[in-house]
Design a protein around this motif. Sequence first.
Motif, PDB file in Angstrom:
ATOM      1  N   UNK A  46       0.825  -1.203   0.000  1.00  0.00           N
ATOM      2  CA  UNK A  46       0.000   0.000   0.000  1.00  0.00           C
ATOM      3  C   UNK A  46       0.862   1.258   0.000  1.00  0.00           C
ATOM      4  N   UNK A  47       1.942   1.233   0.783  1.00  0.00           N
ATOM      5  CA  UNK A  47       2.846   2.388   0.834  1.00  0.00           C
ATOM      6  C   UNK A  47       3.477   2.639  -0.529  1.00  0.00           C
ATOM      7  N   UNK A  48       3.842   1.575  -1.218  1.00  0.00           N
ATOM      8  CA  UNK A  48       4.447   1.711  -2.546  1.00  0.00           C
ATOM      9  C   UNK A  48       3.491   2.310  -3.564  1.00  0.00           C
ATOM     10  N   UNK A  49       2.197   2.240  -3.277  1.00  0.00           N
ATOM     11  CA  UNK A  49       1.199   2.844  -4.158  1.00  0.00           C
ATOM     12  C   UNK A  49       0.783   4.226  -3.670  1.00  0.00           C
ATOM     13  N   UNK A 218      -6.219 -14.140  -3.248  1.00  0.00           N
ATOM     14  CA  UNK A 218      -5.520 -13.017  -3.862  1.00  0.00           C
ATOM     15  C   UNK A 218      -4.017 -13.264  -3.890  1.00  0.00           C
ATOM     16  N   UNK A 219      -3.393 -13.315  -5.062  1.00  0.00           N
ATOM     17  CA  UNK A 219      -1.932 -13.401  -5.134  1.00  0.00           C
ATOM     18  C   UNK A 219      -1.294 -12.151  -4.535  1.00  0.00           C
ATOM     19  N   UNK A 220      -0.098 -12.306  -3.974  1.00  0.00           N
ATOM     20  CA  UNK A 220       0.557 -11.205  -3.262  1.00  0.00           C
ATOM     21  C   UNK A 220       0.746  -9.975  -4.146  1.00  0.00           C
ATOM     22  N   UNK A 221       1.005 -10.169  -5.439  1.00  0.00           N
ATOM     23  CA  UNK A 221       1.275  -9.012  -6.293  1.00  0.00           C
ATOM     24  C   UNK A 221       0.031  -8.168  -6.576  1.00  0.00           C
ATOM     25  N   UNK A 224      -2.013  -4.731  -3.201  1.00  0.00           N
ATOM     26  CA  UNK A 224      -2.088  -3.284  -3.089  1.00  0.00           C
ATOM     27  C   UNK A 224      -3.366  -2.707  -3.668  1.00  0.00           C
ATOM     28  N   UNK A 225      -3.648  -2.998  -4.945  1.00  0.00           N
ATOM     29  CA  UNK A 225      -4.824  -2.391  -5.556  1.00  0.00           C
ATOM     30  C   UNK A 225      -6.117  -3.025  -5.059  1.00  0.00           C
ATOM     31  N   UNK A 231     -11.168  -1.503   0.912  1.00  0.00           N
ATOM     32  CA  UNK A 231     -11.175  -0.835   2.211  1.00  0.00           C
ATOM     33  C   UNK A 231     -12.466  -0.035   2.368  1.00  0.00           C
ATOM     34  N   UNK A 232     -13.041  -0.031   3.562  1.00  0.00           N
ATOM     35  CA  UNK A 232     -14.331   0.624   3.794  1.00  0.00           C
ATOM     36  C   UNK A 232     -14.141   1.898   4.613  1.00  0.00           C
ATOM     37  N   UNK A 233     -15.028   2.850   4.375  1.00  0.00           N
ATOM     38  CA  UNK A 233     -15.009   4.114   5.100  1.00  0.00           C
ATOM     39  C   UNK A 233     -16.365   4.326   5.752  1.00  0.00           C
ATOM     40  N   UNK A 234     -16.425   5.328   6.600  1.00  0.00           N
ATOM     41  CA  UNK A 234     -17.689   5.666   7.238  1.00  0.00           C
ATOM     42  C   UNK A 234     -18.322   6.826   6.497  1.00  0.00           C
TER      43      UNK A 234
END
Length: 256
Positions: A46-49, A218-221, A224-225, A231-234
């Motif tokens: 995630x940081x790399x993206x 999900x494969x590791x590569x 990130x995407x 990811x969920x938000x409020x």
Amino acid sequence: MFEHGFDQAAGLRGESRSGGPSLLPVASPAQPSRGHEWLYMLAACLTNQGRSVVIVDGTATESSGVQREPGSHLGLLRALQDPSIAHLEQSADNAEWLVMPGARGLQALQETAHAAGAPAALSRLLAPFAPGVIVLLFAPAFGLAGVLPGLNARAMVPVLEQPQAAIDAYGSVKVLHSAGLSPVLAPLASGGAQVLQPLVTTVTDCAARHLGLKLESWPAHTWGHRAQACAITTQAETDTHGYHGLVRAAPTPLWS
């Protein structure tokens, strides 16, 4: 919310990623320390993206003191109880990610979910964090199920090279699925993904046979995407700082 193809988390997932912090639940293995390499790899993806990442470790217990000792990490419980703590994003010691112990805070969030529902618990959890941050909630499946029941949110389940890995992963899948979450397998092997394929197949077959669940892997590569997309938000600002009680989830059998 009741239209075909929608669920309680559909609106949460549709919220702008830049409009607020977001959450990705991650089921910790039976021996949490064995999942740290996996967790840090996800954070690095995630940081790399270009995303800011905070890790809330629900397997580590916060200090019981009101004041932190020098060098100690800010715990989730204090962040939940103190409304002045906000916009958390970077570690004070310049570490790559902010890592917060959160076992006691996780218990408090379970009480919030029990009293006011999962959306209120989600809102309370994300309140201390800065916009754009992805919070990785690393915790036992029972804890995740107690905080986010019925949201149908994606929850990543590590598959690791360790004894009884299939039992461990299937146990998490069963608990999460029973709580109305949507588990997905995420294998990580030092010798390559094919090393863990038999374990992934075993867990997938058991989920199909006993739970009627078609599991994704999900494969590791792709982490990130995929993690960003799920990811969920409020959606609403909810003041839930008044809930500080504790509750524990009841255990359920792992194998049907």
